[in-house]
Design an enzyme around this catalytic site. Structure first.
Site, PDB file in Angstrom:
ATOM      1  N   GLU A 136       0.882  -1.169  -0.048  1.00  9.73           N
ATOM      2  CA  GLU A 136      -0.021  -0.044   0.021  1.00  9.73           C
ATOM      3  C   GLU A 136       0.859   1.291   0.037  1.00  9.73           C
ATOM      4  OE1 GLU A 136      -3.761   1.871   2.618  1.00  9.73           O
ATOM      5  OE2 GLU A 136      -2.483   0.112   3.260  1.00  9.73           O
ATOM      6  N   ALA A 229      -9.211   7.940   2.344  1.00  8.60           N
ATOM      7  CA  ALA A 229      -8.193   8.349   1.822  1.00  8.60           C
ATOM      8  C   ALA A 229      -8.294   8.576   0.193  1.00  8.60           C
ATOM      9  CB  ALA A 229      -6.917   7.306   1.850  1.00  8.60           C
ATOM     10  N   ASP A 287      -8.053  -4.528   6.918  1.00 11.63           N
ATOM     11  CA  ASP A 287      -6.972  -3.319   7.065  1.00 11.63           C
ATOM     12  C   ASP A 287      -6.391  -3.575   8.517  1.00 11.63           C
ATOM     13  OD1 ASP A 287      -5.050  -1.465   6.378  1.00 11.63           O
ATOM     14  OD2 ASP A 287      -6.629   0.209   6.810  1.00 11.63           O
TER      15      ASP A 287
END
Length: 411
Positions: A136, A229, A287
């Site tokens: 990521e 995000a 996550d």
């Protein structure tokens, strides 16, 4: 030496988008068609397992796991082997049978040191299968960095060559890359990654819908933690969120999107919007950070300090969310509750859809014949009763009744 034929009976199974009452047969770690066993081989089950009316679903697949149980993949480079073992074993409790260890934005030196150590590894009683790394970053937009360290954010200065420069010579251990499509030279990088079998995900981005559509035409097929995000939805330019309803997606292509259904990262109304707009693309991800499975307190995510309290993980001293601590089984239950989707849809968001997103649906994510016998047994509330990899029980909920396992004497 003959491998045991196993018959799971007195159960419901998820198959072909339906929950049906039917026995499940496995042999040599694969799901098999029982008809040839009866009619061609004149054979019977060596082991019969009474499932006591439980539901059998494919094992959960988590494409974004930063760590757990005190392990942070983006920090514990010296002990990464032991850390992978700890997390892979711990995830079995939640029904997760395969996952992508995830590295947040880091320095090239760190990637060169660690990427070669995280290899694709089959699942077993020791832990869930490692499907390859999800990196990521660091090719993300500074304005949407979230909890990522600003000083390590990188650009595609040398186009596709930047991939090996940053990740190192072992970059083919990577299965998924999250990047911002608006970055200069991103098109070249996307084409190079996808041509090498890497799933490209769009995220940590200020990208417009047009830039997202262009990235998809060039091979991108995933969106990292939808709503988080990225630019918020706007009616004149819906940004990457608009890919869920875009009319410019190539025919036959599905854009999948990860979503953190922990009740914190995504409001139930936002979950419902995503689900009702594009249910076939919804992929549950946790996550998860190092605090998964542990008590509230102080933790790390890469080089950042994280404070966990009230089921929420934030950068210390801020209100910036950084990863999550909800397990996959909780996300499945929350998705079903929040969206009122069917049990099939909730389960496929954690099984079939992530398998398709990673291109491994020929062996994972369903109970079709020939697929890996990675299973999770669930009660009527979708609580995990037991987890199985390659037909072997690798976790049993200690408060659940022991399943009756009977060896059958062949006549």
């Amino acid at each position: 030496m003959k491998s045991d034929i196993i018959q799971f009976h007195n159960c419901f199974i998820l198959r072909d988008g339906q929950i049906i009452k039917e026995d499940l047969w496995t042999c040599e770690g694969k799901i098999v068609d029982p008809e040839p066993i009866f009619f061609d081989k004149k054979d019977y089950a060596d082991i019969k397992i009474d499932c006591q009316g439980l539901l059998i679903a494919p094992g959960y697949i988590d494409l974004q796991v930063n760590g757990g149980f005190g392990v942070d993949f983006s920090r514990d480079s010296e002990t990464i082997d032991q850390g992978l073992d700890v997390v892979a074993k711990g995830l079995l409790v939640y029904g997760t049978t395969s996952f992508c260890p995830t590295l947040v934005t880091s320095s090239p030196e760190f990637y060169h040191q660690v990427v070669g150590k995280i290899k694709k590894t089959p699942g077993s009683s020791k832990g869930a299968e490692i499907l390859g790394i999800h990196v990521e970053g660091p090719f993300i937009n500074n304005d949407k960095k979230g909890a990522h360290e600003k000083k390590f954010i990188h650009k595609f200065n040398h186009g596709a060559n930047s991939i090996e420069e940053v990740y190192g010579k072992d970059w083919r251990n990577i299965s998924m890359v999250t990047l911002a499509p608006e970055l200069e030279n991103s098109t070249e990088a996307i084409k190079h990654l996808t041509s090498n079998g890497v799933t490209v995900s769009l995220g940590h981005s200020m990208g417009s819908l047009v830039q997202g559509e262009e990235a998809v035409r060039n091979g991108a097929s995933f969106i990292t933690h939808l709503f988080n995000a990225m630019l918020p939805f706007h009616h004149r330019d819906p940004g990457l969120i608009g890919l869920l309803a875009s009319s410019k997606i190539p025919p036959g292509k599905t854009v999948y999107y990860g979503i953190i259904a922990d009740g914190i990262h995504t409001h139930p109304a936002a979950l419902r919007i995503a689900y009702r707009t594009h249910p076939k693309g919804l992929v549950l991800v946790t996550d998860a950070i190092s605090a998964l499975g542990l008590e509230p307190g102080q933790y790390k995510l890469g080089y950042q300090d994280v404070e966990v309290k009230e089921n929420c993980a934030m950068l210390s001293g801020t209100t910036t969310l950084c990863g999550a601590i909800a397990s996959m089984d909780k996300c499945v239950r929350h998705l079903k509750r929040a969206t009122e989707c069917s049990t099939v849809e909730a389960l496929e968001a954690a099984t079939l859809h992530p398998a398709c997103a990673l291109g491994i649906q020929d062996r994972k994510g369903s109970l079709l014949f020939g697929r890996d016998a990675d299973l999770v047994m669930l009660d009527h509330e979708l609580n995990v009763v037991s987890t199985w990899i390659a037909s072997e029980r690798v976790y049993q909920n200690p408060v659940a009744l022991e399943l009756i396992v009977q060896r059958v004497t062949k006549i």
